[in-house]
Design a protein around this motif. Sequence first.
Motif, PDB file in Angstrom:
ATOM      1  N   GLY A  56       3.456  52.445  13.135  1.00  0.00           N
ATOM      2  CA  GLY A  56       2.368  52.137  14.066  1.00  0.00           C
ATOM      3  C   GLY A  56       1.255  51.345  13.411  1.00  0.00           C
ATOM      4  N   SER A  57       0.587  50.481  14.208  1.00  0.00           N
ATOM      5  CA  SER A  57      -0.537  49.705  13.686  1.00  0.00           C
ATOM      6  C   SER A  57      -1.445  49.289  14.844  1.00  0.00           C
ATOM      7  N   ALA A  58      -2.496  48.561  14.520  1.00  0.00           N
ATOM      8  CA  ALA A  58      -3.433  47.989  15.491  1.00  0.00           C
ATOM      9  C   ALA A  58      -4.371  47.097  14.696  1.00  0.00           C
ATOM     10  N   PRO A  74      -6.831  52.925  17.252  1.00  0.00           N
ATOM     11  CA  PRO A  74      -5.883  53.805  17.924  1.00  0.00           C
ATOM     12  C   PRO A  74      -6.475  55.199  18.142  1.00  0.00           C
ATOM     13  N   GLY A  75      -6.217  55.745  19.335  1.00  0.00           N
ATOM     14  CA  GLY A  75      -6.727  57.071  19.654  1.00  0.00           C
ATOM     15  C   GLY A  75      -8.133  57.047  20.195  1.00  0.00           C
ATOM     16  N   MET A  76      -8.821  55.907  20.107  1.00  0.00           N
ATOM     17  CA  MET A  76     -10.178  55.823  20.634  1.00  0.00           C
ATOM     18  C   MET A  76     -10.335  54.687  21.634  1.00  0.00           C
ATOM     19  N   ASP A  79      -3.935  52.874  22.610  1.00  0.00           N
ATOM     20  CA  ASP A  79      -2.846  53.608  21.968  1.00  0.00           C
ATOM     21  C   ASP A  79      -2.401  52.832  20.735  1.00  0.00           C
ATOM     22  N   VAL A  80      -1.852  53.531  19.769  1.00  0.00           N
ATOM     23  CA  VAL A  80      -1.298  52.855  18.605  1.00  0.00           C
ATOM     24  C   VAL A  80      -0.191  51.910  19.079  1.00  0.00           C
ATOM     25  N   VAL A  81      -0.091  50.757  18.449  1.00  0.00           N
ATOM     26  CA  VAL A  81       1.003  49.828  18.760  1.00  0.00           C
ATOM     27  C   VAL A  81       2.191  50.259  17.908  1.00  0.00           C
TER      28      VAL A  81
END
Length: 425
Positions: A56-58, A74-76, A79-81
Amino acid sequence: SAPVELVAQPVNAQILPEGEPATPMLGFNGGTPGPVLRARQGEVFDIRFQNQIGEGSAVHWHGLRIDNAMDGVPGMTQDVVEAGGEFEYSFRAPDAGTFWYHSHNRSWEQVAKGLYGPLIVEEPTPPDVDHDLIIMIDDWRITENGVLADGFENMRDQAHQGRLGNFARALVEPVTPVRRGDRVRLRLINVATDRIFPVELEGVEGKVVALDGMPIVDPQEFSGLILAPAQRADIIADVITDAPIGFVFPTRDGPYLLGEIPVKGANTTRQPSEIPALPPNEVTSPDMGSAVSLTLTMEGGAMSRRMMQGMMGGDIWAFNGQSGLTDTPLHSFERGQTARIRLVNDTRFPHGIHLHGHHFFEVGADGNLGALRDTTLVDAGETRDIVCVFDNPGNWLLHCHMLGHQAAGMKTWVEVALEHHHHHH
């Protein structure tokens, strides 16, 4: 127009000097650092992020005051990519200046592995310079055979200064020779996960004209320049020697040359002139009369009471006694509200505190508002006030940008309401 493709993928990079082995890393579009992303102030960046790193990343656009949904956390904010997935980022560039982008998922590892690049927003009328150069300063912990050392979550590192490398370099883009007499704009970015870089420049005379992408009202001398992780400095300077321009990291063992720009030939047409200030970006003036006062106390780390008493679940660092993100924000702001936040470093180590989605004023020792920044370096035992107008709605991270410290709990968040504040009589 079609979005820019930004593909995160495994890459090999020549980090060590030519002739030494290449290093397997992560990068964007085939290399690390990733490509220079450029737009004019007010234009829109359309970027299709494709995640091909196998986890996962972003992507976070550091220092850009953009819509919360595009902040890349992610999470804020999203969603995580997931591995093999993609995400369309689209945001307007409100401020001209030097910014950067980097992974904000497991950042202490993904940034250390090379997932970052420069993002430049041009002024409508850029300053008159002969060359505009990006200088990214990083360090790597590398083994003799050229491989990045493991242990990205080494607790001893996290409890001290973070993951410090054993090899450091200034990466210059583009690496074109300049001439003696040229005026150059040097955009310095500290992309290291944890190392603070004092930087000395050789072969140029000029001024710091912006910090963290925000112009300085009165350009200042660049002696004593210190860049914490994620901080930037724009320098406009004249080349005064035939020797290369040098970027030097002063150490206890003497000066360490991080990198240089070759100088060839002479510019005989440019007339001497003052270094101009850059045009200011538009920021709301703080309302000091009704500012909310908050305190953010940094605690923990090696030799702290927190460590002596045994850490709860690897939470080495804390803000106000709280390690990691809670369900409730540090503070909920009405939109447009001014806050004066006292940053108290009650630890044995310096911390570079970064606020997402906003810039803030550092309050000087004289009580006056100093530079506008998105990341402020607070030394061990030091207290510094910052003043921020919270005018960008959404949920925003506030964390130490020593990414090892962030990994080990030094983070919180603030909420900014969607509606403007109205006084009820």
